[in-house]
Design a protein around this motif. Sequence first.
Motif, PDB file in Angstrom:
ATOM      1  N   ASP B  26      10.958   1.177 -12.704  1.00  0.00           N
ATOM      2  CA  ASP B  26      11.640   1.947 -11.669  1.00  0.00           C
ATOM      3  C   ASP B  26      10.667   2.681 -10.734  1.00  0.00           C
ATOM      4  OD1 ASP B  26      13.948   2.641 -10.421  1.00  0.00           O
ATOM      5  OD2 ASP B  26      14.287   4.439 -11.620  1.00  0.00           O
ATOM      6  N   VAL B  27       9.698   1.963 -10.256  1.00  0.00           N
ATOM      7  CA  VAL B  27       8.711   2.564  -9.340  1.00  0.00           C
ATOM      8  C   VAL B  27       9.166   2.342  -7.895  1.00  0.00           C
ATOM      9  CG1 VAL B  27       6.330   2.423  -8.503  1.00  0.00           C
ATOM     10  CG2 VAL B  27       6.807   2.265 -10.954  1.00  0.00           C
ATOM     11  N   SER B  28       9.240   3.426  -7.136  1.00  0.00           N
ATOM     12  CA  SER B  28       9.639   3.339  -5.725  1.00  0.00           C
ATOM     13  C   SER B  28       8.688   4.180  -4.883  1.00  0.00           C
ATOM     14  CB  SER B  28      11.059   3.876  -5.527  1.00  0.00           C
ATOM     15  OG  SER B  28      11.964   3.195  -6.326  1.00  0.00           O
ATOM     16  N   PHE B  29       8.183   3.602  -3.822  1.00  0.00           N
ATOM     17  CA  PHE B  29       7.375   4.371  -2.874  1.00  0.00           C
ATOM     18  C   PHE B  29       7.208   3.568  -1.595  1.00  0.00           C
ATOM     19  CE2 PHE B  29       4.261   1.952  -5.322  1.00  0.00           C
ATOM     20  CZ  PHE B  29       3.432   1.434  -4.345  1.00  0.00           C
ATOM     21  N   ASP B  30       6.791   4.237  -0.543  1.00  0.00           N
ATOM     22  CA  ASP B  30       6.527   3.584   0.741  1.00  0.00           C
ATOM     23  C   ASP B  30       5.097   3.905   1.175  1.00  0.00           C
ATOM     24  OD1 ASP B  30       9.138   2.680   0.972  1.00  0.00           O
ATOM     25  OD2 ASP B  30       9.791   4.500   2.010  1.00  0.00           O
ATOM     26  N   VAL B  31       4.489   2.981   1.865  1.00  0.00           N
ATOM     27  CA  VAL B  31       3.216   3.262   2.530  1.00  0.00           C
ATOM     28  C   VAL B  31       3.391   2.842   3.989  1.00  0.00           C
ATOM     29  CG1 VAL B  31       0.717   2.980   2.516  1.00  0.00           C
ATOM     30  CG2 VAL B  31       1.996   2.657   0.393  1.00  0.00           C
ATOM     31  N   HIS B  32       3.133   3.774   4.884  1.00  0.00           N
ATOM     32  CA  HIS B  32       3.361   3.529   6.318  1.00  0.00           C
ATOM     33  C   HIS B  32       2.073   3.089   7.006  1.00  0.00           C
ATOM     34  CE1 HIS B  32       7.463   5.206   6.532  1.00  0.00           C
ATOM     35  NE2 HIS B  32       7.078   5.808   5.423  1.00  0.00           N
ATOM     36  N   PRO B  33       2.208   2.461   8.174  1.00  0.00           N
ATOM     37  CA  PRO B  33       1.002   2.091   8.928  1.00  0.00           C
ATOM     38  C   PRO B  33       0.121   3.308   9.176  1.00  0.00           C
ATOM     39  CG  PRO B  33       2.943   1.110   9.931  1.00  0.00           C
ATOM     40  CD  PRO B  33       3.443   2.039   8.868  1.00  0.00           C
ATOM     41  N   GLY B  34      -1.149   3.152   8.971  1.00  0.00           N
ATOM     42  CA  GLY B  34      -2.084   4.249   9.202  1.00  0.00           C
ATOM     43  C   GLY B  34      -2.148   5.265   8.065  1.00  0.00           C
ATOM     44  N   GLN B  35      -1.446   4.982   7.002  1.00  0.00           N
ATOM     45  CA  GLN B  35      -1.423   5.921   5.869  1.00  0.00           C
ATOM     46  C   GLN B  35      -2.307   5.384   4.732  1.00  0.00           C
ATOM     47  OE1 GLN B  35       2.455   6.253   4.035  1.00  0.00           O
ATOM     48  NE2 GLN B  35       2.015   8.273   3.212  1.00  0.00           N
ATOM     49  N   ILE B  36      -3.063   6.270   4.125  1.00  0.00           N
ATOM     50  CA  ILE B  36      -3.832   5.874   2.936  1.00  0.00           C
ATOM     51  C   ILE B  36      -3.176   6.541   1.738  1.00  0.00           C
ATOM     52  CG2 ILE B  36      -6.059   5.876   1.773  1.00  0.00           C
ATOM     53  CD1 ILE B  36      -7.413   6.056   4.488  1.00  0.00           C
ATOM     54  N   MET B  37      -2.628   5.724   0.888  1.00  0.00           N
ATOM     55  CA  MET B  37      -1.931   6.227  -0.298  1.00  0.00           C
ATOM     56  C   MET B  37      -2.846   6.105  -1.508  1.00  0.00           C
ATOM     57  SD  MET B  37       1.030   7.271  -1.587  1.00  0.00           S
ATOM     58  CE  MET B  37       2.453   6.735  -0.642  1.00  0.00           C
ATOM     59  N   GLY B  38      -3.214   7.233  -2.076  1.00  0.00           N
ATOM     60  CA  GLY B  38      -3.994   7.217  -3.311  1.00  0.00           C
ATOM     61  C   GLY B  38      -3.075   6.833  -4.456  1.00  0.00           C
ATOM     62  N   PHE B  39      -3.526   5.916  -5.260  1.00  0.00           N
ATOM     63  CA  PHE B  39      -2.677   5.393  -6.337  1.00  0.00           C
ATOM     64  C   PHE B  39      -3.374   5.725  -7.645  1.00  0.00           C
ATOM     65  CE2 PHE B  39      -0.302   1.510  -7.982  1.00  0.00           C
ATOM     66  CZ  PHE B  39       0.927   2.082  -7.799  1.00  0.00           C
ATOM     67  N   GLU B 198      -9.508  11.848  -2.816  1.00  0.00           N
ATOM     68  CA  GLU B 198      -9.278  13.127  -2.156  1.00  0.00           C
ATOM     69  C   GLU B 198      -9.793  13.096  -0.719  1.00  0.00           C
ATOM     70  OE1 GLU B 198     -10.708  16.170  -4.665  1.00  0.00           O
ATOM     71  OE2 GLU B 198      -9.499  17.724  -3.718  1.00  0.00           O
ATOM     72  N   GLN B 199     -10.919  12.428  -0.526  1.00  0.00           N
ATOM     73  CA  GLN B 199     -11.505  12.367   0.818  1.00  0.00           C
ATOM     74  C   GLN B 199     -10.747  11.419   1.733  1.00  0.00           C
ATOM     75  OE1 GLN B 199     -15.658  11.800   1.382  1.00  0.00           O
ATOM     76  NE2 GLN B 199     -16.183  12.990  -0.421  1.00  0.00           N
ATOM     77  N   GLN B 215       4.828  11.938  -6.490  1.00  0.00           N
ATOM     78  CA  GLN B 215       4.515  11.312  -5.207  1.00  0.00           C
ATOM     79  C   GLN B 215       4.650  12.392  -4.146  1.00  0.00           C
ATOM     80  OE1 GLN B 215       7.252   8.290  -3.997  1.00  0.00           O
ATOM     81  NE2 GLN B 215       6.151   7.837  -2.119  1.00  0.00           N
ATOM     82  N   ASP B 216       3.589  12.646  -3.423  1.00  0.00           N
ATOM     83  CA  ASP B 216       3.657  13.709  -2.408  1.00  0.00           C
ATOM     84  C   ASP B 216       2.459  13.621  -1.489  1.00  0.00           C
ATOM     85  OD1 ASP B 216       4.627  15.888  -1.056  1.00  0.00           O
ATOM     86  OD2 ASP B 216       4.898  17.106  -2.851  1.00  0.00           O
ATOM     87  N   ARG B 217       2.526  14.434  -0.426  1.00  0.00           N
ATOM     88  CA  ARG B 217       1.334  14.584   0.402  1.00  0.00           C
ATOM     89  C   ARG B 217       0.316  15.380  -0.403  1.00  0.00           C
ATOM     90  NH1 ARG B 217       1.026  13.315   5.407  1.00  0.00           N
ATOM     91  NH2 ARG B 217      -0.691  14.755   5.698  1.00  0.00           N
ATOM     92  N   LEU B 218      -0.946  15.108  -0.194  1.00  0.00           N
ATOM     93  CA  LEU B 218      -1.983  15.756  -0.998  1.00  0.00           C
ATOM     94  C   LEU B 218      -1.999  17.265  -0.764  1.00  0.00           C
ATOM     95  CD1 LEU B 218      -4.075  14.979  -3.031  1.00  0.00           C
ATOM     96  CD2 LEU B 218      -5.681  14.535  -1.199  1.00  0.00           C
ATOM     97  N   ASP B 219      -1.811  17.697   0.503  1.00  0.00           N
ATOM     98  CA  ASP B 219      -1.852  19.138   0.766  1.00  0.00           C
ATOM     99  C   ASP B 219      -0.664  19.854   0.122  1.00  0.00           C
ATOM    100  OD1 ASP B 219      -0.060  17.959   2.446  1.00  0.00           O
ATOM    101  OD2 ASP B 219      -0.901  18.733   4.320  1.00  0.00           O
ATOM    102  N   ARG B 220       0.506  19.215   0.166  1.00  0.00           N
ATOM    103  CA  ARG B 220       1.682  19.837  -0.461  1.00  0.00           C
ATOM    104  C   ARG B 220       1.523  19.880  -1.965  1.00  0.00           C
ATOM    105  NH1 ARG B 220       5.756  17.353   3.245  1.00  0.00           N
ATOM    106  NH2 ARG B 220       5.972  15.665   1.748  1.00  0.00           N
TER     107      ARG B 220
END
Lengths: 265, 299
Positions: B26-39, B198-199, B215-220
């Motif tokens: 049950d894994v759900s997530f999105d990655v948008h253009p220009g986004q770097i998603m740390g996994f 992180e970088q 799953q969240d933005r790193l700053d949040r």
Amino acid sequence: MITRLVHKSLADRRRGLLGWVTGIVGLVAIQMAVYPTVRDSASDWGQATESFPEVMKDIFRITDYTSETGYLSTELLSFMVPFIFMGLGASWGSRLVAEDEEAGTADILFALPLRRRSILGARAAAGLTALLLCAGVFVISLAVGARVLDMSIPLGHFVNAGLMVFEVGLVSFGIAALVGTSSGHRGVGLGVAMGSTIALFVFYSLAPLVAIFERINPYNPMQWTLGSDPLLEGFHADTFAYVISWLALGLVATARMLDRRDIAG
Amino acid sequence: MVPSDQPSISVRGLTKFYGKRLGVEDVSFDVHPGQIMGFLGPNGSGKTTVMRLLMGLLKITRGDGLVLGHDIADPSGLARREVGYLPGTLALYENLTVEAYLRLLADLRTTDCTTSIGEISERLQLPLSAPIKSLSKGNKQKVGVVQALMHHPKVLVLDEPTAGLDPIVQRVFEDLVREQCERGVAVLLSSHVMSEVEQLASDVVILDHGRLVLQDRLDRLKNRIERRIRFDFAEHVDRLPFESCAGVTKVEADGRSIVCTVVGPESSVLGCAVKAGVITVQTFEPSLDEIFLAVTARN
């Protein structure tokens, strides 16, 4: 551009292929080198082979050993060259996809925007090319040997012999492809293909002696392929079509199996 | 680049069982253009399984996924057409030279990558004429990086991409990924090097035991994790007002300094410090390491 994969498969295994070709040429050369001795003392050899038990003559399909066709059929086509092609077919068939999976190179290959069956098809095309090449070498070796020894067998009959051992190779290639690709293990494909084709060969050889083997013999691929004498009879298009049809079915089944399973990483 | 609304990678309820053994569920997530998603996730958490599902190497048990709008289960491989993939366990054709290997892959993609192969290899200082079998682990990893980037993909799926790379090449790699991101490439980046994620990453997904746990933005995310703030004053201040501030879980007083441990918004404790006449404020942001450990330990 999938032909690049065909070329690569052949190029990767060129040393192995050279080994098989050398083996075939060497075997034909040795056996044909002995023939003048048999021809020159035909009566002695004739008496000797006549004294063989009928069972043995039936198993090894020995008929008229001292004639050119009889000698070549017995020494080369009864089991030696067919066994080489069994090994060749099993070796190439078992590694279609399993070799990449076992080496770990499948992850990048199968992540390319290609259908799995295209990759399988390219590998199979390379394997079939190798088999055909070896069959061609066998035909040329026979033709050259016959010319040197001044034999009167027409070239067309040697082509028939080449097609016959090619068919034997196709049988083991098909089994190895199906098992090796389904399991993802080259060793399993190789083992099952060799084991089953040898078993089929034994059933075929013992068919004249064992009633049950005789009954199943019409369904035995070895009867389709080895059941006629290619140096005396013409080309059997029906058995060839039979083998090709079964191989095609086997490759379709292999592709479906591959489509339905995980690629090992 | 600002991530667009249409995700480049979108997975919903992705589930994989290996027989009876759970891979991911049950894994759900999105990655948008220009986004770097740390996994992220501990060993065996299912990161590689998700990546291999995305690349069509594994068959999906349940759920679905789209890459650039194409179904990842489609056998035609359309979903992989504009994807660059670097597997976690890299194996190459050892009998080829670097150049022959890269050209083979380019030919199989029916893409002319001559220029990009030259450019990326030069930046990574990868010898193109060398036989792959003669390369060190790090140089083989560079080959993996080049083959993932050479066809100008719109999506990058990178599983432990810097394994074996020296720090200088790691820096070059990070620059390359940032450049890809700037031109709108969606990047899914798995790594055990937290500082690297992180970088590079703006967002993170954390898996544990095959399930998505965060799953969240790193700053949040950093806001959601306990962090420490140190206040220095001109004279001794009372700690009691700080203890009653919203979000403060712990207060340590040391002479003219107070160190507060805070969860959530910092406005309340900052207001309190201003009232008390704070001179300097020092925030100790939690590292991704700490976030990762906090999340996986809690799980």
